[in-house]
Design an enzyme around this catalytic site. Structure first.
Site, PDB file in Angstrom:
ATOM      1  N   SER A 159     -13.503  12.102  24.828  1.00  0.00           N
ATOM      2  CA  SER A 159     -14.192  10.852  25.172  1.00  0.00           C
ATOM      3  C   SER A 159     -13.191   9.715  25.344  1.00  0.00           C
ATOM      4  CB  SER A 159     -15.180  10.474  24.075  1.00  0.00           C
ATOM      5  OG  SER A 159     -16.094  11.511  23.848  1.00  0.00           O
TER       6      SER A 159
HETATM    7  N1  SAH Z   1     -15.358  15.010  20.069  1.00  0.00           N
HETATM    8  C1  SAH Z   1     -14.551  15.565  21.132  1.00  0.00           C
HETATM    9  C2  SAH Z   1     -15.168  15.432  22.513  1.00  0.00           C
HETATM   10  C3  SAH Z   1     -16.319  16.306  22.631  1.00  0.00           C
HETATM   11  S1  SAH Z   1     -16.843  16.839  24.217  1.00  0.00           S
HETATM   12  C4  SAH Z   1     -13.156  14.997  21.131  1.00  0.00           C
HETATM   13  O1  SAH Z   1     -12.835  14.131  20.311  1.00  0.00           O
HETATM   14  O2  SAH Z   1     -12.344  15.467  21.946  1.00  0.00           O
HETATM   15  C5  SAH Z   1     -18.200  17.780  23.595  1.00  0.00           C
HETATM   16  C6  SAH Z   1     -17.807  19.077  22.942  1.00  0.00           C
HETATM   17  O3  SAH Z   1     -18.996  19.641  22.398  1.00  0.00           O
HETATM   18  C7  SAH Z   1     -17.249  20.114  23.913  1.00  0.00           C
HETATM   19  O4  SAH Z   1     -16.028  20.581  23.432  1.00  0.00           O
HETATM   20  C8  SAH Z   1     -18.312  21.210  23.907  1.00  0.00           C
HETATM   21  O5  SAH Z   1     -17.788  22.511  24.089  1.00  0.00           O
HETATM   22  C9  SAH Z   1     -18.929  21.043  22.529  1.00  0.00           C
HETATM   23  N2  SAH Z   1     -20.293  21.564  22.365  1.00  0.00           N
HETATM   24  C10 SAH Z   1     -21.303  21.551  23.247  1.00  0.00           C
HETATM   25  N3  SAH Z   1     -22.410  22.074  22.707  1.00  0.00           N
HETATM   26  C11 SAH Z   1     -22.092  22.430  21.420  1.00  0.00           C
HETATM   27  C12 SAH Z   1     -22.826  23.022  20.352  1.00  0.00           C
HETATM   28  N4  SAH Z   1     -24.110  23.359  20.467  1.00  0.00           N
HETATM   29  N5  SAH Z   1     -22.179  23.229  19.177  1.00  0.00           N
HETATM   30  C13 SAH Z   1     -20.870  22.894  19.043  1.00  0.00           C
HETATM   31  N6  SAH Z   1     -20.146  22.331  20.013  1.00  0.00           N
HETATM   32  C14 SAH Z   1     -20.730  22.097  21.193  1.00  0.00           C
END
Ligand code: SAH
Length: 211
Positions: free
Chosen positions: A56
């Site tokens: 993000s």
């Molecule tokens: N917090 C992260 C950015 C997240 S992007 C950072 O600091 O870089 C969102 C992330 O959520 C992605 O990596 C995606 O693979 C993950 N994601 C999506 N659905 C999910 C789920 N049900 N459980 C765990 N992770 C999930």
């Protein structure tokens, strides 16, 4: 570039939490972006981390973290580890006595985040390969919960796993734009809800997600 962001947050009074500013200065964002993006690490936009996922933008990470009102020793659940950067910022604010449990659904990103956290020499983060869309019962309840992917609605499991007086932050709404919600769970179990504005996240997958 770091200075540029600090100036922006000061001018706009978006980020006022001094400890959070210190955490931002301390955690090296370059460690959490792809090699070729290192020169862009402090641009105020999301960056690809592979597998159709993003880290993000810095302002979004800071606004969400500030809204969590973290305290030393807090136990925190993050859904969506991605690069591990958000977890690293949280880890600074909760200190050695606190713990971040963070779930990630994409195997390769579990590996990426594990490497990034190791490089940053952070010890109080545990990454769990799991669909976190129903939370993580094993270590519940949590003082704080943060979801970093777009949810159709806040999963009931997450609210159940939140401690009394706990805070949950999640982007909720359709895929083209979500409202960032802050929920405070009162002692009688009722929820106080406020909106932090509109954001766009990658979709939450899994049982309670979009995909
Ligand atoms: N917090 C992260 C950015 C997240 S992007 C950072 O600091 O870089 C969102 C992330 O959520 C992605 O990596 C995606 O693979 C993950 N994601 C999506 N659905 C999910 C789920 N049900 N459980 C765990 N992770 C999930």
């Amino acid at each position: 570039m770091k200075e540029h962001l600090l100036k922006y947050w000061k001018k706009t009074a978006l980020i006022k939490d001094k400890k959070l500013i210190e955490a931002f200065k301390k955690v090296n964002r370059e460690n959490f972006v792809l090699e070729e993006d290192k020169p862009k690490a402090y641009g105020d936009y999301p960056l690809n981390i592979g597998y159709e996922q993003t880290i993000s933008q810095p302002t979004t990470v800071m606004l969400m973290t500030q809204a969590l009102e973290l305290k030393e020793g807090n136990k925190v659940l993050e859904v969506g580890t991605g690069s591990g950067y958000q977890a690293a910022i949280i880890s600074e604010l909760i200190g050695n006595k606190g713990k971040v449990y963070t779930t990630e659904i994409v195997n390769e990103l579990v590996k990426l985040a594990t490497d990034n956290i190791k490089k940053a020499k952070i010890k109080n983060i545990e990454i769990i390969k799991k669909d976190g869309s129903s939370g993580l019962k094993k270590f519940a309840p949590y003082d704080r919960i943060i979801v970093t992917a777009a949810c159709p609605k806040i999963p009931d499991g997450l609210i159940e796993q939140l401690n009394s007086n706990g805070i949950l932050i999640a982007p909720v709404g359709p895929l083209y734009m979500q409202e960032m919600l802050k929920l405070i769970k009162k002692e009688d179990g009722s929820l106080e809800k406020t909106s932090l504005g509109h954001f766009i996240f990658v979709p939450l997958k899994g049982e309670n997600g979009y995909l």
